[in-house]
Scaffold this active site. Sequence first.
Site, PDB file in Angstrom:
ATOM      1  N   SER A 102     -87.544  23.493  47.142  1.00  0.00           N
ATOM      2  CA  SER A 102     -87.609  24.349  48.318  1.00  0.00           C
ATOM      3  C   SER A 102     -88.685  23.854  49.309  1.00  0.00           C
ATOM      4  O   SER A 102     -88.567  22.735  49.805  1.00  0.00           O
ATOM      5  CB  SER A 102     -87.842  25.787  47.858  1.00  0.00           C
ATOM      6  OG  SER A 102     -87.678  26.691  48.899  1.00  0.00           O
ATOM      7  N   ASP A 152     -76.426  29.044  48.962  1.00  0.00           N
ATOM      8  CA  ASP A 152     -77.875  29.146  49.183  1.00  0.00           C
ATOM      9  C   ASP A 152     -78.132  29.719  50.578  1.00  0.00           C
ATOM     10  O   ASP A 152     -77.841  29.066  51.582  1.00  0.00           O
ATOM     11  CB  ASP A 152     -78.498  27.745  49.035  1.00  0.00           C
ATOM     12  CG  ASP A 152     -80.012  27.778  49.039  1.00  0.00           C
ATOM     13  OD1 ASP A 152     -80.574  28.720  49.630  1.00  0.00           O
ATOM     14  OD2 ASP A 152     -80.621  26.873  48.468  1.00  0.00           O
ATOM     15  N   HIS A 183     -80.271  29.984  45.852  1.00  0.00           N
ATOM     16  CA  HIS A 183     -81.461  29.160  46.081  1.00  0.00           C
ATOM     17  C   HIS A 183     -82.210  28.818  44.790  1.00  0.00           C
ATOM     18  O   HIS A 183     -83.101  27.980  44.792  1.00  0.00           O
ATOM     19  CB  HIS A 183     -82.391  29.908  47.049  1.00  0.00           C
ATOM     20  CG  HIS A 183     -83.470  29.047  47.625  1.00  0.00           C
ATOM     21  ND1 HIS A 183     -83.206  27.906  48.363  1.00  0.00           N
ATOM     22  CD2 HIS A 183     -84.820  29.142  47.556  1.00  0.00           C
ATOM     23  CE1 HIS A 183     -84.349  27.352  48.729  1.00  0.00           C
ATOM     24  NE2 HIS A 183     -85.347  28.075  48.251  1.00  0.00           N
TER      25      HIS A 183
HETATM   26  C1  MLT Z   1     -89.343  26.430  53.974  1.00  0.00           C
HETATM   27  O1  MLT Z   1     -89.908  27.215  54.723  1.00  0.00           O
HETATM   28  O2  MLT Z   1     -89.834  25.381  53.597  1.00  0.00           O
HETATM   29  C2  MLT Z   1     -87.967  26.818  53.531  1.00  0.00           C
HETATM   30  O3  MLT Z   1     -87.506  27.907  54.228  1.00  0.00           O
HETATM   31  C3  MLT Z   1     -87.896  27.043  52.077  1.00  0.00           C
HETATM   32  C4  MLT Z   1     -88.838  28.131  51.663  1.00  0.00           C
HETATM   33  O4  MLT Z   1     -88.531  29.299  51.817  1.00  0.00           O
HETATM   34  O5  MLT Z   1     -89.888  27.799  51.182  1.00  0.00           O
END
Ligand code: MLT
Length: 207
Positions: A102, A152, A183
């Site tokens: 992520s 996701d 996710h």
């Molecule tokens: C981010 O902000 O890097 C992406 O949206 C993934 C997350 O939620 O961390």
Amino acid sequence: MHHIYKRGDERTKETLLLLHGTGGDENDLLPLADMIDPMANVLSVRGNVDENGMNRFFRRLSEGVFDEEDLIFRTKELYDFIDEASVKYGFDRSHVVAVGYSNGANIAASLLYHYERPLRAAALHHPMVPRSGIDLPDMSGLPVFIGAGENDPICPPEQTEKLNKDLTKQGAAVELFWEQQGHQLSRGEVDRATLWYKSEVSGVDPS
Ligand code: MLT
């Protein structure tokens, strides 16, 4: 940067760079390193950005909208940190393999978008496109694994496809793995990443 370093077996060259998701820390992905390559060195890093008490690797303006200035700054910060850690701990800088989930996958992708050969390979679990509209470096033969979820909501399939397209265009050897899930990081995805690692990274000497 806060981190954990674990020295691996002397016969291995690889160092796994573990990069957690939003709200995680340097302990989160340690079990993954054990599954992917229990012999490798491990450098597990904590993101330096605090978003309401949650650790991240760079700031965002809103969900899925990145603060580009901070992304560039934090990408350099991580790049420099890997260089410094390789000197401090004596691991081979040219054999660093990122394993990110992520937000951690997004900063790993950002390393690839901003620097020439910053990593030996990268396993990106639920990544997004870090930046658009910039010239990307050559990535000829760079092994990249992308694990994605068909449903996701945070990293929609169009983002995955665009990232795959960007990396492939620069010459990266991308393996894209879809699961019917959201996710979350599934066991099936990690098993596939482990197979990818064995065939594309640890079994192959790039020199
Ligand atoms: C981010 O902000 O890097 C992406 O949206 C993934 C997350 O939620 O961390």
